[in-house]
Design an enzyme around this catalytic site. Structure first.
Site, mmCIF file in Angstrom:
data_model
loop_
_atom_site.group_PDB
_atom_site.id
_atom_site.type_symbol
_atom_site.label_atom_id
_atom_site.label_comp_id
_atom_site.label_asym_id
_atom_site.label_seq_id
_atom_site.Cartn_x
_atom_site.Cartn_y
_atom_site.Cartn_z
ATOM 1 N N ASN A 117 0.883 -1.171 0.000
ATOM 2 C CA ASN A 117 0.000 0.000 0.000
ATOM 3 C C ASN A 117 0.918 1.218 0.000
ATOM 4 O O ASN A 117 1.460 1.601 1.034
ATOM 5 C CB ASN A 117 -0.879 -0.055 1.253
ATOM 6 C CG ASN A 117 -1.845 1.103 1.329
ATOM 7 O OD1 ASN A 117 -1.815 2.016 0.512
ATOM 8 N ND2 ASN A 117 -2.701 1.080 2.333
ATOM 9 N N ARG A 166 -2.373 -2.199 -3.622
ATOM 10 C CA ARG A 166 -3.551 -1.347 -3.481
ATOM 11 C C ARG A 166 -3.440 -0.240 -4.532
ATOM 12 O O ARG A 166 -2.445 0.486 -4.580
ATOM 13 C CB ARG A 166 -3.589 -0.722 -2.097
ATOM 14 C CG ARG A 166 -4.780 0.173 -1.934
ATOM 15 C CD ARG A 166 -4.841 0.776 -0.579
ATOM 16 N NE ARG A 166 -6.071 1.544 -0.456
ATOM 17 C CZ ARG A 166 -6.382 2.221 0.615
ATOM 18 N NH1 ARG A 166 -5.583 2.226 1.652
ATOM 19 N NH2 ARG A 166 -7.508 2.895 0.664
ATOM 20 N N HIS A 188 -12.094 3.866 -1.162
ATOM 21 C CA HIS A 188 -12.050 3.059 0.076
ATOM 22 C C HIS A 188 -12.749 1.712 -0.107
ATOM 23 O O HIS A 188 -13.226 1.114 0.858
ATOM 24 C CB HIS A 188 -12.678 3.806 1.273
ATOM 25 C CG HIS A 188 -11.864 4.972 1.727
ATOM 26 N ND1 HIS A 188 -12.395 6.221 1.928
ATOM 27 C CD2 HIS A 188 -10.546 5.094 1.983
ATOM 28 C CE1 HIS A 188 -11.442 7.060 2.303
ATOM 29 N NE2 HIS A 188 -10.303 6.392 2.328
ATOM 30 N N ARG A 223 -7.985 17.137 2.984
ATOM 31 C CA ARG A 223 -8.831 17.370 1.799
ATOM 32 C C ARG A 223 -10.146 18.028 2.206
ATOM 33 O O ARG A 223 -10.671 17.753 3.280
ATOM 34 C CB ARG A 223 -9.093 16.033 1.087
ATOM 35 C CG ARG A 223 -7.887 15.557 0.295
ATOM 36 C CD ARG A 223 -8.104 14.152 -0.238
ATOM 37 N NE ARG A 223 -7.443 13.154 0.578
ATOM 38 C CZ ARG A 223 -7.634 11.852 0.492
ATOM 39 N NH1 ARG A 223 -8.479 11.376 -0.394
ATOM 40 N NH2 ARG A 223 -6.966 11.009 1.269
ATOM 41 N N GLU A 233 -7.589 -3.596 4.993
ATOM 42 C CA GLU A 233 -7.540 -3.536 3.526
ATOM 43 C C GLU A 233 -6.493 -4.495 2.970
ATOM 44 O O GLU A 233 -6.677 -5.096 1.907
ATOM 45 C CB GLU A 233 -7.230 -2.092 3.093
ATOM 46 C CG GLU A 233 -8.387 -1.157 3.398
ATOM 47 C CD GLU A 233 -7.973 0.264 3.696
ATOM 48 O OE1 GLU A 233 -7.018 0.474 4.485
ATOM 49 O OE2 GLU A 233 -8.594 1.192 3.148
#
Ligand code: AMP
Length: 402
Positions: free
Chosen positions: A20, A98, A186, A246, A382
């Site tokens: 990742n 990822r 996500h 963000r 994840e």
């Protein structure tokens, strides 16, 4: 050292590496392949650049080291070297990556061929914080492991079957056809949470659930019977909830104003919206929720107030998209750890059946709701979703050889 790495039936198991890659870190998990991959090491190279640092748990050992100057190539070599105590001369057979954006084409993990890589590179402008770094790690990995399978797992894939109305903007339709759509992100996290829910609460898993992935990046997803119906994130990873740095949802007129009246260039706007907004921009201090919660500054409180207000508003909107709600799941660094943020998001939502058990919430228990809508906290994983996809790819390759 013998770590007893043998797979089902006693055969020596193959290794899987999940990567990742971000702008400043390369996170990894090493697994033994299998129907449910077994984690053997987990860690990261952080602060990529002149003073990179390696931190991991390898087998039972905690390992930390200063690497000096490191890019993705050097970081990957360091991961390999440090994991040699468990790899013992057998490099990973599959590297799972990822990848933030799979565009309209990819709704499942893909073998990362040169053609696929070319298509993914075209999507870099849509996820500038993630996609270039994800692909840099793939290139480093192809160089380091030329014989391994390289598999891409996409954060957009879980959302690919949204009803059209949740995928479009109110622009002329030709833009939709050219790929200007709400992709959602996500997805690996949502995939993990829906899978876990199916195991621990099948009845809820078949119902209407809003999952709140609240980390440095943040989004919410409305899931019906395990499938994504709507997401707060849109075309880019900027939309929806305010995040660490963000902005989240923004009137496009603000962007036009900043360009026309304040003279911001496209690259200045990119920096503003991706790196200088959200919790960091509002507080004028930090994107770290722990620090904001501990702060006495009014601006820190204002940042938290906006964050929790927007999350509550999106929770209501997603419940409307699902025609009701049976459960809420919190995950991500903030969702899993901050009882205060969960409480503030759920505050005043009793009308939707969302009422928290204050003690269970404070104790970070898995089930924290006492109303008719279940409220759960489930740590996401994840990397495990990537490892499962990699295991399947290895199985398919083995079957093709037979
Ligand atoms: P992630 O991107 O999922 O690793 O989440 C990172 C965010 O989680 C950061 O804003 C952290 O400050 C926040 N976080 C982690 N632990 C806690 C905690 N115990 N309380 C509040 N926020 C936390």
């Amino acid at each position: 050292m013998d770590h007893g790495m043998t797979g089902a039936g006693g055969a020596t198991a193959e290794f899987i590496l999940s990567l990742n890659a971000g702008s400043s870190s390369l996170k990894f998990s090493l697994y033994e392949a299998g129907d449910e991959p077994r984690e053997i090491a987990v860690g990261q190279v952080e602060s990529l650049g002149p003073n990179a640092r390696f931190k991991a748990r390898i087998g039972l050992e905690q390992v930390e080291d200063d690497l000096g100057s490191a890019n993705h190539h050097v970081a990957l070599r360091a991961i390999l070297e440090k994991c040699e105590t468990v790899l013992q001369g057998r490099p990973p057979a599959c590297i799972g990556h990822r990848i933030a954006h799979g565009g309209v084409d990819y709704e499942a993990p893909q073998l990362l061929t040169p053609e696929v890589m070319e298509k993914l590179a075209l999507l870099e402008p849509l996820a500038p914080l993630h996609q270039p770094h994800n692909l840099a790690a793939v290139r480093a990995s192809i160089e380091a492991f030329p014989d391994a399978l390289q598999i891409g797992c996409f954060d957009t894939a879980f959302h690919r079957n949204h009803p059209w109305v949740n995928d479009t903007f109110g622009l002329p339709l030709k833009y939709y056809d050219r790929g200007v759509r709400r992709y959602g992100f996500h997805g690996l996290s949502y995939d993990y949470i829906t899978g876990t829910l199916a195991r621990i609460d099948p009845e809820l898993a078949s119902g209407r659930v809003v999952i709140a992935h609240l980390g440095n990046g943040a989004s919410m997803c409305g899931v019906l019977n395990g499938r994504s119906i709507a997401s707060t994130m849109g075309f880019s990873a900027l939309d929806g909830l305010p995040m660490g740095t963000r902005c989240g949802q923004l009137d496009p007129g603000v962007v036009l104003y900043l360009m026309d009246q304040e003279g911001l260039s496209a690259s200045e706007l990119t920096k503003l919206l991706y790196n200088e907004s959200g919790l960091k921009g509002l507080s004028g201090a930090t994107n770290d929720m722990r620090a904001l919660e501990a702060s006495q500054q009014l601006e820190a409180e204002m940042a938290i107030e906006y964050y929790t207000f927007r999350a509550r508003r999106e929770l209501g909107a997603l419940a409307a998209s699902l025609h009701g709600i049976d459960g809420v799941v919190f995950c991500g660094g903030i969702g899993e750890n901050s009882a205060a943020i969960r409480a503030r998001i759920c505050n005043g939502m009793d009308w939707m059946g969302i009422t928290l058990d204050a003690r269970a919430n404070t104790d970070n228990e898995m089930s924290i709701g006492i109303g008719r809508t279940k409220v759960l906290v489930i740590p996401t994983d994840e990397e495990r979703i990537i490892a499962r996809a990699a295991s399947r790819a290895l199985n398919e390759r083995a079957m093709a050889k037979d």
